[in-house]
Design an enzyme around this catalytic site. Structure first.
Site, short mmCIF file in Angstrom:
data_model
loop_
_atom_site.label_atom_id
_atom_site.label_comp_id
_atom_site.label_asym_id
_atom_site.label_seq_id
_atom_site.Cartn_x
_atom_site.Cartn_y
_atom_site.Cartn_z
CG HIS A 166 -1.67 1.24 1.48
ND1 HIS A 166 -2.98 1.41 1.11
CD2 HIS A 166 -1.29 2.42 2.06
CE1 HIS A 166 -3.38 2.62 1.45
NE2 HIS A 166 -2.37 3.25 2.04
CD GLU A 167 1.97 3.49 3.75
OE1 GLU A 167 2.28 4.60 3.25
OE2 GLU A 167 0.94 3.33 4.42
CG HIS A 203 0.50 6.32 -0.56
ND1 HIS A 203 -0.70 6.81 -1.03
CD2 HIS A 203 0.22 5.77 0.66
CE1 HIS A 203 -1.65 6.59 -0.15
NE2 HIS A 203 -1.12 5.95 0.88
CD GLU A 233 -4.41 6.47 2.65
OE1 GLU A 233 -4.37 5.24 2.78
OE2 GLU A 233 -3.44 7.19 2.89
#
Length: 262
Positions: free
Chosen positions: A126-127, A130, A187
């Site tokens: 997930h990070e 970004h 997100e």
């Protein structure tokens, strides 16, 4: 390396139309170069390493590196840097992050909530998204445009009867909409694209659902209303992830047994 405060960007009319597309096809305004973002990310990371103690637990370092190494072959190659650096910070904070320039930080506290390698892979994936989806660049670009918008509005509106109303409306938009750090759209995008990376690497995508169930328990029900939060609610995240999992093709890869390193 130039100071964060000293890096200045000159915007032109051409730059204001610097459009791009996110991994999900969403339109983005991107005003900063890969090199500039990598410089900012690298400097921020160096400052964090100087301020936050790094864990001395080699098992945890090897564990996080093992998971990251399994994910990275399935991450698109980025401009501005060629390798990813991973640091495990000794902190009870339940968090992890990734910065432009290929910097990944994992706090030891997240391992109390991400209980398995598959769950921690969901966090790290997930990070990483970004960064690959240029969410930081997008956020900074929006901030730059918002500042320009306020300046132009201030000059253009000479009628005081309307100036305060217009500036107040723009300010409200800035506070609630445009400039929220990693807004709900970003997100959610990181959740979905991160899930694809997770699955390609051979980790169990269902672990992402368990992760957010654990997050909900850890928060003790103290999450703010979704409308006023920069993150989707836990229930929304779980529902979206469950829907995406049903669409994922079977993976031909097998994730390594990183848990043996703990």
């Amino acid at each position: 390396m130039p100071s964060l405060k000293k890096i200045s960007i000159t915007l032109s009319v051409a730059a204001l139309t610097a459009c791009a597309s996110s991994p999900t096809g969403r339109s983005q305004i991107i005003l900063f170069s890969d090199v500039q973002m990598s410089q900012l990310g690298a400097q921020s990371f160096e400052e964090m390493k100087a301020e936050i103690p790094k864990t001395k637990n080699q098992n945890k370092i090897n564990y996080v590196q093992c998971i990251t190494d399994a994910l990275l072959p399935h991450v698109p190659i980025q401009g501005g840097f060629s390798e990813w650096e991973v640091v495990v910070f000794d902190s009870e904070q339940v968090n992890a992050f990734a910065l432009p320039g290929g910097k990944i930080g994992v706090y030891t506290g997240i391992m109390e909530v991400a209980e398995t390698a598959d769950q921690l892979a969901a966090v790290i994936g997930h990070e990483i998204v970004h960064v690959t989806a240029q969410h930081g660049n997008e956020r900074m670009s929006q901030a730059q445009l918002a500042n320009i918008g306020m300046q132009v509005t201030s000059v253009a509106l000479h009628d005081n009867d309307y100036r305060d109303l217009a500036m107040g409306a723009l300010g409200l938009g800035v506070q609630v909409g445009v400039l929220l750090p990693y807004g709900r759209t970003q997100e959610s995008e990181a959740d979905i694209v991160g899930l694809e990376i997770l699955a390609k690497a051979g980790f169990d995508p269902n672990a992402s659902v368990t992760l957010w169930q654990n997050m909900a328990k850890a928060s003790g029900g103290n999450q703010p209303p979704e409308l006023l939060s920069t993150h989707p609610s836990h229930s929304t995240r779980i529902s979206d992830l469950q829907a995406k999992i049903k669409q994922l093709p079977p993976s031909t890869n097998q994730a390594p047994d990183c848990e043996r390193l703990l």
